[in-house]
Structure formats: C-alpha cells, structure tokens
Motif scaffolding. Structure first.
Motif, PDB file in Angstrom:
ATOM      1  N   ILE A   1       0.841  -1.274  -0.086  1.00 17.04           N
ATOM      2  CA  ILE A   1       0.064   0.048   0.080  1.00 17.04           C
ATOM      3  C   ILE A   1       0.882   1.259   0.081  1.00 17.04           C
ATOM      4  CG2 ILE A   1      -1.643   1.278   1.379  1.00 17.04           C
ATOM      5  CD1 ILE A   1      -2.740  -1.207   2.283  1.00 17.04           C
ATOM      6  N   THR A   2       0.636   2.198  -0.825  1.00 15.96           N
ATOM      7  CA  THR A   2       1.319   3.645  -1.038  1.00 15.96           C
ATOM      8  C   THR A   2       0.420   4.503  -1.010  1.00 15.96           C
ATOM      9  OG1 THR A   2       2.839   2.392  -2.674  1.00 15.96           O
ATOM     10  CG2 THR A   2       2.894   4.872  -2.515  1.00 15.96           C
ATOM     11  N   ARG A   3       0.824   5.586   0.071  1.00 19.21           N
ATOM     12  CA  ARG A   3       0.406   6.826   0.403  1.00 19.21           C
ATOM     13  C   ARG A   3       0.528   7.812  -0.442  1.00 19.21           C
ATOM     14  NH1 ARG A   3      -2.319   8.669   5.115  1.00 19.21           N
ATOM     15  NH2 ARG A   3      -1.747   7.117   6.189  1.00 19.21           N
ATOM     16  N   ASN A   4      -0.088   8.548  -0.885  1.00 18.66           N
ATOM     17  CA  ASN A   4       0.076   9.723  -1.959  1.00 18.66           C
ATOM     18  C   ASN A   4      -0.704  10.892  -1.211  1.00 18.66           C
ATOM     19  OD1 ASN A   4       0.628  11.516  -3.909  1.00 18.66           O
ATOM     20  ND2 ASN A   4      -0.119  10.440  -5.559  1.00 18.66           N
ATOM     21  N   GLY A   5      -0.207  11.776  -0.336  1.00 15.51           N
ATOM     22  CA  GLY A   5      -0.945  12.666  -0.038  1.00 15.51           C
ATOM     23  C   GLY A   5      -1.885  11.879   1.242  1.00 15.51           C
ATOM     24  N   ASP A   6      -3.180  12.341   0.954  1.00 17.16           N
ATOM     25  CA  ASP A   6      -4.195  11.596   1.809  1.00 17.16           C
ATOM     26  C   ASP A   6      -4.610  10.407   1.285  1.00 17.16           C
ATOM     27  OD1 ASP A   6      -3.897  13.591   3.757  1.00 17.16           O
ATOM     28  OD2 ASP A   6      -5.648  14.902   3.088  1.00 17.16           O
ATOM     29  N   ASP A   7      -4.257  10.042   0.006  1.00 13.57           N
ATOM     30  CA  ASP A   7      -4.971   8.956  -0.476  1.00 13.57           C
ATOM     31  C   ASP A   7      -3.872   7.615  -0.446  1.00 13.57           C
ATOM     32  OD1 ASP A   7      -6.907  10.286  -1.669  1.00 13.57           O
ATOM     33  OD2 ASP A   7      -5.812  10.778  -3.554  1.00 13.57           O
ATOM     34  N   LEU A   8      -4.744   6.490  -0.032  1.00 10.19           N
ATOM     35  CA  LEU A   8      -3.942   5.022  -0.257  1.00 10.19           C
ATOM     36  C   LEU A   8      -4.400   4.371  -1.445  1.00 10.19           C
ATOM     37  CD1 LEU A   8      -4.590   4.341   3.649  1.00 10.19           C
ATOM     38  CD2 LEU A   8      -2.562   4.988   2.627  1.00 10.19           C
ATOM     39  N   SER A   9      -3.480   3.603  -1.989  1.00 12.27           N
ATOM     40  CA  SER A   9      -3.694   3.036  -3.078  1.00 12.27           C
ATOM     41  C   SER A   9      -2.683   1.558  -2.921  1.00 12.27           C
ATOM     42  CB  SER A   9      -3.354   3.551  -4.539  1.00 12.27           C
ATOM     43  OG  SER A   9      -2.119   4.093  -4.533  1.00 12.27           O
ATOM     44  N   VAL A  10      -3.223   0.541  -3.593  1.00 14.63           N
ATOM     45  CA  VAL A  10      -2.582  -0.891  -3.504  1.00 14.63           C
ATOM     46  C   VAL A  10      -1.881  -0.583  -4.745  1.00 14.63           C
ATOM     47  CG1 VAL A  10      -2.957  -3.122  -3.817  1.00 14.63           C
ATOM     48  CG2 VAL A  10      -4.579  -2.169  -2.510  1.00 14.63           C
ATOM     49  N   THR A  11      -0.547  -0.887  -4.496  1.00 10.05           N
ATOM     50  CA  THR A  11       0.403  -1.029  -5.551  1.00 10.05           C
ATOM     51  C   THR A  11       1.128  -2.221  -5.994  1.00 10.05           C
ATOM     52  OG1 THR A  11       2.162   0.016  -4.045  1.00 10.05           O
ATOM     53  CG2 THR A  11       0.973   1.621  -5.370  1.00 10.05           C
ATOM     54  N   GLY A  12       0.765  -3.327  -5.183  1.00  9.21           N
ATOM     55  CA  GLY A  12       1.009  -4.711  -5.538  1.00  9.21           C
ATOM     56  C   GLY A  12       0.576  -5.521  -4.667  1.00  9.21           C
ATOM     57  N   CYS A  13       0.289  -6.574  -5.224  1.00  9.64           N
ATOM     58  CA  CYS A  13      -0.237  -7.752  -4.314  1.00  9.64           C
ATOM     59  C   CYS A  13       0.064  -9.093  -5.043  1.00  9.64           C
ATOM     60  CB  CYS A  13      -1.563  -7.748  -4.029  1.00  9.64           C
ATOM     61  SG  CYS A  13      -2.564  -7.870  -5.629  1.00  9.64           S
ATOM     62  N   ALA A  14       0.200 -10.145  -4.149  1.00  8.00           N
ATOM     63  CA  ALA A  14       0.636 -11.571  -4.508  1.00  8.00           C
ATOM     64  C   ALA A  14       0.187 -12.584  -3.576  1.00  8.00           C
ATOM     65  CB  ALA A  14       2.360 -11.553  -4.685  1.00  8.00           C
ATOM     66  N   TYR A  15      -0.055 -13.921  -4.138  1.00  8.48           N
ATOM     67  CA  TYR A  15      -0.626 -14.985  -3.428  1.00  8.48           C
ATOM     68  C   TYR A  15       0.315 -15.991  -3.783  1.00  8.48           C
ATOM     69  CZ  TYR A  15      -3.918 -18.569  -1.961  1.00  8.48           C
ATOM     70  OH  TYR A  15      -4.444 -19.394  -1.301  1.00  8.48           O
ATOM     71  N   GLU A  16       0.814 -16.839  -2.779  1.00  4.47           N
ATOM     72  CA  GLU A  16       1.665 -18.226  -3.310  1.00  4.47           C
ATOM     73  C   GLU A  16       1.346 -19.076  -2.218  1.00  4.47           C
ATOM     74  OE1 GLU A  16       4.129 -20.195  -5.422  1.00  4.47           O
ATOM     75  OE2 GLU A  16       3.692 -18.190  -5.836  1.00  4.47           O
ATOM     76  N   GLU A  17       0.776 -20.163  -2.947  1.00  2.00           N
ATOM     77  CA  GLU A  17       0.491 -21.513  -2.036  1.00  2.00           C
ATOM     78  C   GLU A  17       1.474 -22.095  -1.371  1.00  2.00           C
ATOM     79  OE1 GLU A  17      -1.938 -24.270  -3.980  1.00  2.00           O
ATOM     80  OE2 GLU A  17      -3.580 -22.908  -4.664  1.00  2.00           O
ATOM     81  N   VAL A  18       1.576 -22.677  -0.245  1.00  2.00           N
ATOM     82  CA  VAL A  18       2.625 -23.111   0.445  1.00  2.00           C
ATOM     83  C   VAL A  18       2.379 -24.613   0.242  1.00  2.00           C
ATOM     84  CG1 VAL A  18       3.699 -23.508   2.749  1.00  2.00           C
ATOM     85  CG2 VAL A  18       2.762 -21.399   2.382  1.00  2.00           C
ATOM     86  N   VAL A  19       3.053 -25.119  -0.847  1.00  2.00           N
ATOM     87  CA  VAL A  19       2.999 -26.661  -1.264  1.00  2.00           C
ATOM     88  C   VAL A  19       3.552 -27.483  -0.085  1.00  2.00           C
ATOM     89  CG1 VAL A  19       3.395 -28.208  -3.369  1.00  2.00           C
ATOM     90  CG2 VAL A  19       2.827 -25.808  -3.649  1.00  2.00           C
ATOM     91  N   ASP A  20       4.746 -27.080   0.139  1.00  2.00           N
ATOM     92  CA  ASP A  20       5.476 -28.057   1.039  1.00  2.00           C
ATOM     93  C   ASP A  20       5.923 -27.242   2.151  1.00  2.00           C
ATOM     94  OD1 ASP A  20       7.214 -29.929   2.421  1.00  2.00           O
ATOM     95  OD2 ASP A  20       8.305 -30.274   0.768  1.00  2.00           O
TER      96      ASP A  20
END
Length: 170
Positions: free
Chosen positions: A46-65
């Motif tokens: 999450i990145t703040r630009n002034g008073d605004d917040l925005s999602v600038t990246g996300c990821a999901y990775e399963e734990v196989v082992d």
C-alpha cells in the motif's frame, strides 16, 4: 479514502519465472503487509500519496510443502514486484491477544505498570513470554483511561522472523 478492491486475478497462483529484473526504487510512502498463513503466503503493498492510499502490488503463493516455506515467501515477493523496504507481518491465533481494558485515573499515572498488571489477567501464558504493547484511546482521562492491549508470544515472533530471514528478508 476508499481503497479499490483487488481483482480476483491477483489471487490466482502465479508461477515464478526467473528473469533479470531491474531493482525498483523503493517508494518512500509505501509499506508491505505479509500474511504468513499455514497454506499460503499473501502480500499486499500500500502506498500513500498525500491523503490517498492505493494498492500498488499484491501476490498470493500457495505453500505446497512446509519444508520449503521460505521459497513460497520469496516467490510471493518476486511475483508482486514490490518496492517497499518496510514490512509488516500479521499475527493471529491462540498466542495472540487484543483486548480493550480500562485503567483508573489514579493508576494511569504509571500507565506502563498498570497495563502490565492488567495484561496478566488476560494473557494465557506468562507475561515474561510475551511482547506487549498498548494504544491509549483519546477520551476523558479523569474517569478512566481506555487502552487497547496487544500481546504476542515471543516464540511466535521468533519463528516468523526465522522464516523471513531464511527467505532472505532482513
């Protein structure tokens, strides 16, 4: 300010493809949140630009082992292409406590000691085994001081730190 919902496409398992990447310049006002779950590693920046917040990246990775959990962490970080150097890790479960407490006005003069004494009533393990912090609500301190108490078992913190270090996060 509302944060836009994250599209479902970000939560599909991504395969890590090794490729040369330029190091991204760290965003000054960004933070990376990690959820190191039993079955998956989830990350959001999450990145703040002034008073605004925005999602600038996300990821999901399963734990196989579970034996290669550190690889799942690194894959999630690579897939998200995050630039933040600030990381926050979430804790949950039986060894985690969040409790609203009230401290009388006369005890609030030594708030640290009062919170520790109250914490002993709620923490199901010894307070010497815990990391404890608190947040004071604004209000009318002449009657009672309202406090949010947070505690996590130190061994759980150590375990998560060990996972992060083994994934190359320092």
């Amino acid at each position: 300010t509302l944060v836009r919902p994250i599209p479902d496409i970000f939560f599909r398992r991504r395969r890590h493809v090794a490729k040369a990447k330029k190091k991204k310049k760290a965003k000054k006002n960004s933070i990376l949140g990690l959820d190191l779950g039993t079955h998956a590693v989830k990350a959001v920046e999450i990145t703040r630009n002034g008073d605004d917040l925005s999602v600038t990246g996300c990821a999901y990775e399963e734990v196989v082992d579970p034996a290669i959990y550190d690889e799942a962490i690194q894959s999630a970080l690579d897939a998200g292409d995050f630039s933040s150097k600030k990381i926050v890790v979430g804790f949950s479960g039986r060894s985690t406590l969040i409790q609203n407490i009230a401290v009388s006005a006369e005890r609030a003069k030594d708030l640290d000691m009062a919170v520790l004494e109250e914490a002993e009533k709620y923490i199901p393990y010894g307070i010497d085994e815990a990391q404890i912090d608190y947040y004071v609500h604004e209000g009318e301190p002449e009657q009672q001081t309202k406090v949010i108490l947070a505690a996590v078992r130190q061994s759980d913190i150590d375990d998560k730190l060990e996972l992060l270090f083994s994934a190359g996060i320092t």
